[in-house]
Design a protein around this motif. Structure first.
Motif, PDB file in Angstrom:
ATOM      1  N   LYS A  58      13.074 141.902 143.833  1.00 19.05           N
ATOM      2  CA  LYS A  58      13.220 142.385 145.211  1.00 19.05           C
ATOM      3  C   LYS A  58      14.192 141.519 146.011  1.00 19.05           C
ATOM      4  N   THR A  59      14.038 140.197 145.906  1.00 15.20           N
ATOM      5  CA  THR A  59      14.839 139.283 146.716  1.00 15.20           C
ATOM      6  C   THR A  59      16.273 139.149 146.223  1.00 15.20           C
ATOM      7  N   PHE A  60      16.441 139.087 144.899  1.00 19.68           N
ATOM      8  CA  PHE A  60      17.769 138.789 144.348  1.00 19.68           C
ATOM      9  C   PHE A  60      18.389 139.953 143.580  1.00 19.68           C
ATOM     10  N   GLY A  61      17.619 141.023 143.367  1.00 13.07           N
ATOM     11  CA  GLY A  61      18.149 142.160 142.626  1.00 13.07           C
ATOM     12  C   GLY A  61      18.379 141.857 141.158  1.00 13.07           C
ATOM     13  N   VAL A  62      17.647 140.879 140.626  1.00 11.72           N
ATOM     14  CA  VAL A  62      17.806 140.483 139.227  1.00 11.72           C
ATOM     15  C   VAL A  62      16.496 140.743 138.497  1.00 11.72           C
ATOM     16  N   GLN A  63      16.589 141.444 137.379  1.00 14.44           N
ATOM     17  CA  GLN A  63      15.381 141.805 136.641  1.00 14.44           C
ATOM     18  C   GLN A  63      14.992 140.739 135.612  1.00 14.44           C
ATOM     19  N   ILE A  64      13.695 140.656 135.385  1.00 12.76           N
ATOM     20  CA  ILE A  64      13.148 139.887 134.272  1.00 12.76           C
ATOM     21  C   ILE A  64      12.440 140.947 133.432  1.00 12.76           C
ATOM     22  N   PRO A  65      13.155 141.503 132.435  1.00 17.94           N
ATOM     23  CA  PRO A  65      12.706 142.723 131.771  1.00 17.94           C
ATOM     24  C   PRO A  65      11.477 142.608 130.872  1.00 17.94           C
ATOM     25  N   ASP A  66      11.228 141.421 130.318  1.00 18.95           N
ATOM     26  CA  ASP A  66      10.110 141.325 129.382  1.00 18.95           C
ATOM     27  C   ASP A  66       9.482 139.937 129.417  1.00 18.95           C
ATOM     28  N   ARG A  67       8.383 139.816 128.707  1.00 15.16           N
ATOM     29  CA  ARG A  67       7.610 138.576 128.693  1.00 15.16           C
ATOM     30  C   ARG A  67       8.431 137.390 128.171  1.00 15.16           C
ATOM     31  N   GLU A  68       9.204 137.655 127.118  1.00 16.28           N
ATOM     32  CA  GLU A  68      10.019 136.597 126.509  1.00 16.28           C
ATOM     33  C   GLU A  68      11.013 136.023 127.521  1.00 16.28           C
ATOM     34  N   THR A  69      11.698 136.915 128.228  1.00 14.62           N
ATOM     35  CA  THR A  69      12.646 136.487 129.258  1.00 14.62           C
ATOM     36  C   THR A  69      11.902 135.731 130.356  1.00 14.62           C
ATOM     37  N   GLY A  70      10.757 136.261 130.760  1.00 10.47           N
ATOM     38  CA  GLY A  70       9.960 135.625 131.801  1.00 10.47           C
ATOM     39  C   GLY A  70       9.556 134.205 131.431  1.00 10.47           C
ATOM     40  N   GLN A  71       9.166 134.002 130.170  1.00  6.68           N
ATOM     41  CA  GLN A  71       8.755 132.667 129.744  1.00  6.68           C
ATOM     42  C   GLN A  71       9.908 131.681 129.800  1.00  6.68           C
ATOM     43  N   LYS A  72      11.120 132.170 129.509  1.00  8.02           N
ATOM     44  CA  LYS A  72      12.295 131.295 129.567  1.00  8.02           C
ATOM     45  C   LYS A  72      12.705 131.019 131.012  1.00  8.02           C
ATOM     46  N   VAL A  73      12.734 132.087 131.808  1.00 11.74           N
ATOM     47  CA  VAL A  73      13.255 132.016 133.175  1.00 11.74           C
ATOM     48  C   VAL A  73      12.301 131.309 134.136  1.00 11.74           C
ATOM     49  N   LEU A  74      11.007 131.583 134.022  1.00 10.26           N
ATOM     50  CA  LEU A  74      10.050 131.100 135.022  1.00 10.26           C
ATOM     51  C   LEU A  74       9.439 129.737 134.690  1.00 10.26           C
ATOM     52  N   GLN A  75      10.214 128.860 134.070  1.00 14.36           N
ATOM     53  CA  GLN A  75       9.700 127.531 133.741  1.00 14.36           C
ATOM     54  C   GLN A  75       9.741 126.580 134.927  1.00 14.36           C
ATOM     55  N   SER A  76      10.821 126.662 135.705  1.00 11.14           N
ATOM     56  CA  SER A  76      11.005 125.740 136.835  1.00 11.14           C
ATOM     57  C   SER A  76      12.001 126.363 137.815  1.00 11.14           C
ATOM     58  N   VAL A  77      12.187 125.689 138.931  1.00  9.58           N
ATOM     59  CA  VAL A  77      13.207 126.143 139.896  1.00  9.58           C
ATOM     60  C   VAL A  77      14.564 126.170 139.196  1.00  9.58           C
ATOM     61  N   ASN A  78      14.858 125.121 138.408  1.00  9.51           N
ATOM     62  CA  ASN A  78      16.146 125.051 137.697  1.00  9.51           C
ATOM     63  C   ASN A  78      16.396 126.271 136.815  1.00  9.51           C
ATOM     64  N   THR A  79      15.383 126.669 136.037  1.00  6.81           N
ATOM     65  CA  THR A  79      15.586 127.785 135.105  1.00  6.81           C
ATOM     66  C   THR A  79      15.729 129.121 135.846  1.00  6.81           C
ATOM     67  N   ILE A  80      15.033 129.266 136.965  1.00 10.40           N
ATOM     68  CA  ILE A  80      15.179 130.495 137.769  1.00 10.40           C
ATOM     69  C   ILE A  80      16.593 130.549 138.352  1.00 10.40           C
ATOM     70  N   VAL A  81      17.047 129.428 138.902  1.00 11.73           N
ATOM     71  CA  VAL A  81      18.394 129.366 139.496  1.00 11.73           C
ATOM     72  C   VAL A  81      19.456 129.653 138.430  1.00 11.73           C
ATOM     73  N   GLU A  82      19.301 129.067 137.236  1.00  6.03           N
ATOM     74  CA  GLU A  82      20.252 129.315 136.149  1.00  6.03           C
ATOM     75  C   GLU A  82      20.309 130.795 135.793  1.00  6.03           C
ATOM     76  N   HIS A  83      19.132 131.436 135.724  1.00  4.10           N
ATOM     77  CA  HIS A  83      19.078 132.864 135.395  1.00  4.10           C
ATOM     78  C   HIS A  83      19.785 133.694 136.478  1.00  4.10           C
ATOM     79  N   LEU A  84      19.534 133.355 137.724  1.00  2.71           N
ATOM     80  CA  LEU A  84      20.166 134.091 138.826  1.00  2.71           C
ATOM     81  C   LEU A  84      21.674 133.918 138.789  1.00  2.71           C
ATOM     82  N   LYS A  85      22.135 132.703 138.550  1.00  2.00           N
ATOM     83  CA  LYS A  85      23.582 132.443 138.491  1.00  2.00           C
ATOM     84  C   LYS A  85      24.219 133.168 137.303  1.00  2.00           C
TER      85      LYS A  85
END
Length: 91
Positions: A58-85
């Motif tokens: 909703k906020t960034f218009g970037v999807q986290i399509p599945d559990r595997e991606t979520g586990q990688k992306v949602l580890q820390s602020v750093n990993t979320i920022v990297e995914h968004l970039k």
């Protein structure tokens, strides 16, 4: 770290604090804190994961399509920022 990077980190931290209803200020959230580790990090739970996934979309218009991606992306602020970039979001 340039200005838009700092701005993006602040937005991500604010979103995490709001989603998880944390009793800290976004600025207190460290970039490398593990979000789901009770010992060393925030100890968020599976409901928080869902909230974060929905809010990243909703906020960034970037999807986290599945559990595997979520586990990688949602580890820390750093990993979320990297995914968004990586998805082309800079602020």
């Amino acid at each position: 770290m340039d200005n838009s990077d700092a701005e993006l980190r602040t937005k991500v931290k604010t979103m995490i604090v709001q989603c998880a209803r944390l009793k800290i200020q976004p600025a207190e959230l460290k970039d490398d804190w593990p979000l789901f580790d009770r010992e060393k990090g925030l100890g968020l739970d599976s409901i928080d994961v869902l909230e974060l996934v929905v809010n990243v979309e909703k906020t960034f218009g970037v999807q986290i399509p599945d559990r595997e991606t979520g586990q990688k992306v949602l580890q820390s602020v750093n990993t979320i920022v990297e995914h968004l970039k990586a998805s082309g979001k800079s602020s």
